[in-house]
Design an enzyme around this catalytic site. Sequence first.
Site, short mmCIF file in Angstrom:
data_model
loop_
_atom_site.label_atom_id
_atom_site.label_comp_id
_atom_site.label_asym_id
_atom_site.label_seq_id
_atom_site.Cartn_x
_atom_site.Cartn_y
_atom_site.Cartn_z
N ARG A 35 -9.37 0.86 9.02
CA ARG A 35 -8.96 -0.51 9.32
C ARG A 35 -10.04 -1.26 10.08
NH1 ARG A 35 -3.14 0.28 9.08
NH2 ARG A 35 -2.02 -1.66 9.40
N LYS A 43 0.83 -1.21 0.00
CA LYS A 43 0.00 0.00 0.00
C LYS A 43 0.86 1.26 0.00
CE LYS A 43 -1.99 -1.10 3.91
NZ LYS A 43 -1.23 -2.34 4.20
N ARG A 97 11.72 -1.40 10.46
CA ARG A 97 10.72 -0.99 11.44
C ARG A 97 10.69 -1.96 12.63
NH1 ARG A 97 5.37 0.32 7.98
NH2 ARG A 97 4.48 -0.87 9.68
N ARG A 151 11.98 -5.51 4.22
CA ARG A 151 11.71 -4.07 4.04
C ARG A 151 12.72 -3.20 4.78
NH1 ARG A 151 5.89 -1.85 5.32
NH2 ARG A 151 6.24 -2.87 7.32
N ARG A 172 0.29 -8.96 13.13
CA ARG A 172 -0.37 -7.91 12.36
C ARG A 172 -1.23 -8.51 11.25
NH1 ARG A 172 4.77 -5.09 10.74
NH2 ARG A 172 3.51 -4.06 9.16
P1 AP5 Z 1 4.89 -1.61 1.75
O1 AP5 Z 1 4.52 -0.74 0.61
O2 AP5 Z 1 5.67 -1.02 2.87
O3 AP5 Z 1 3.60 -2.39 2.29
P2 AP5 Z 1 2.35 -1.83 3.12
O4 AP5 Z 1 1.13 -2.51 2.59
O5 AP5 Z 1 2.34 -0.35 3.16
O6 AP5 Z 1 2.73 -2.48 4.52
P3 AP5 Z 1 2.74 -1.85 6.00
O7 AP5 Z 1 3.44 -2.86 6.86
O8 AP5 Z 1 3.25 -0.44 6.03
O9 AP5 Z 1 1.28 -1.87 6.33
P4 AP5 Z 1 0.67 -1.93 7.67
O10 AP5 Z 1 -0.71 -1.73 7.28
O11 AP5 Z 1 0.91 -3.10 8.53
O12 AP5 Z 1 1.47 -0.81 8.51
P5 AP5 Z 1 1.07 0.63 8.94
O13 AP5 Z 1 2.27 1.46 8.89
O14 AP5 Z 1 -0.14 1.08 8.21
O15 AP5 Z 1 5.70 -2.86 1.14
C1 AP5 Z 1 6.24 -3.86 1.98
C2 AP5 Z 1 7.59 -4.33 1.37
O16 AP5 Z 1 7.33 -5.01 0.14
C3 AP5 Z 1 8.55 -3.20 1.02
O17 AP5 Z 1 9.85 -3.64 1.27
C4 AP5 Z 1 8.34 -2.98 -0.50
O18 AP5 Z 1 9.52 -2.50 -1.15
C5 AP5 Z 1 7.98 -4.38 -0.96
N1 AP5 Z 1 7.03 -4.43 -2.06
C6 AP5 Z 1 5.92 -3.66 -2.21
N2 AP5 Z 1 5.25 -4.02 -3.32
C7 AP5 Z 1 5.95 -5.05 -3.88
C8 AP5 Z 1 5.76 -5.84 -5.07
N3 AP5 Z 1 4.71 -5.67 -5.87
N4 AP5 Z 1 6.68 -6.80 -5.34
C9 AP5 Z 1 7.76 -7.01 -4.51
N5 AP5 Z 1 8.00 -6.27 -3.39
C10 AP5 Z 1 7.09 -5.30 -3.08
O19 AP5 Z 1 0.61 0.40 10.46
C11 AP5 Z 1 1.52 0.10 11.48
C12 AP5 Z 1 0.77 -0.02 12.80
O20 AP5 Z 1 0.15 1.24 13.13
C13 AP5 Z 1 -0.37 -1.03 12.84
O21 AP5 Z 1 0.08 -2.35 13.11
C14 AP5 Z 1 -1.24 -0.46 13.96
O22 AP5 Z 1 -0.70 -0.78 15.22
C15 AP5 Z 1 -1.12 1.02 13.74
N6 AP5 Z 1 -2.15 1.55 12.84
C16 AP5 Z 1 -1.95 2.09 11.60
N7 AP5 Z 1 -3.12 2.46 11.06
C17 AP5 Z 1 -4.08 2.16 11.97
C18 AP5 Z 1 -5.50 2.28 11.96
N8 AP5 Z 1 -6.18 2.79 10.91
N9 AP5 Z 1 -6.18 1.86 13.06
C19 AP5 Z 1 -5.53 1.35 14.14
N10 AP5 Z 1 -4.19 1.18 14.19
C20 AP5 Z 1 -3.47 1.58 13.11
#
Ligand code: AP5
Length: 223
Positions: free
Chosen positions: A88, A13, A160, A127, A171
């Site tokens: 979410r 994402k 991270r 990552r 997660r």
């Molecule tokens: P990346 O683009 O970083 O993936 P992502 O989907 O953004 O993954 P995240 O881990 O950031 O999502 P998340 O939802 O768990 O974390 P968030 O920060 O929102 O890609 C991942 C890797 O793959 C990278 O290395 C990239 O280069 C590679 N890649 C990407 N596409 C590829 C492809 N097509 N082919 C090959 N490689 C590829 O949330 C963190 C924490 O915050 C949560 O756990 C929670 O505690 C809290 N939080 C955040 N939002 C909320 C909410 N709305 N409500 C409650 N708690 C929340």
Amino acid sequence: MDLVLLGAPGAGKGTQAERLEQWLAIPQVSSGDLFRVNIAEGTALGRAAQSYIDRGALVPDDVTIGMVAERLAEADCADGAILDGFPRTVAQAKALDELLAEMGRQVDLVPYVTVARETLLERLGGRWTCRACGAVYHQVYRPPEVTGVCDVCGGELYQRPDDTAETQARRIDVYMQETSPLIAYYRERGLLVEIDGERSIDEVEAALRAAVSSMERASSYCP
Ligand code: AP5
């Protein structure tokens, strides 16, 4: 235009939001990034969120909704946003509908990026993220030109703290339990478009652009 990027942790994402941001000229609004900035700055919100994030749980809805509402009220979001990681829960989705309605807007499209669990774990495990600008890399699929250094700004790359094996698995489980109901929520509203996220980063980007263009054509068609 307001887009909600839906997908499990590691689906890509953030990677795709960065690219769509440049193409659509509307900002990425990442709830995870907003939390990480607050944690780095030591704000009360950051302190409240940290224990949830560290153990891979969701931060409570009231804290999260308030934080995103403030961000969406900023001037650069006046023409829309690419929401990444929010909503979410169904409660967050309903709150977003209300927030946008108050601004005379609505969610226009929900691209749902689908990726198998083993691929998610492989992506999260490799990552690296820039500490300064947040650019996202992967040691195999998107390596930086110089190990440990951001191509964009020269900042330091780090892994991270919530990307440990145990927290990654947690997660993904939390996503299955609490976020996957949003698939039905948005499908019932005719907004969901499935995108096969198992392909390369460029191919996924092309599929997302095609979905957005198709939605724009459909919404401008007035028989
Ligand atoms: P990346 O683009 O970083 O993936 P992502 O989907 O953004 O993954 P995240 O881990 O950031 O999502 P998340 O939802 O768990 O974390 P968030 O920060 O929102 O890609 C991942 C890797 O793959 C990278 O290395 C990239 O280069 C590679 N890649 C990407 N596409 C590829 C492809 N097509 N082919 C090959 N490689 C590829 O949330 C963190 C924490 O915050 C949560 O756990 C929670 O505690 C809290 N939080 C955040 N939002 C909320 C909410 N709305 N409500 C409650 N708690 C929340």
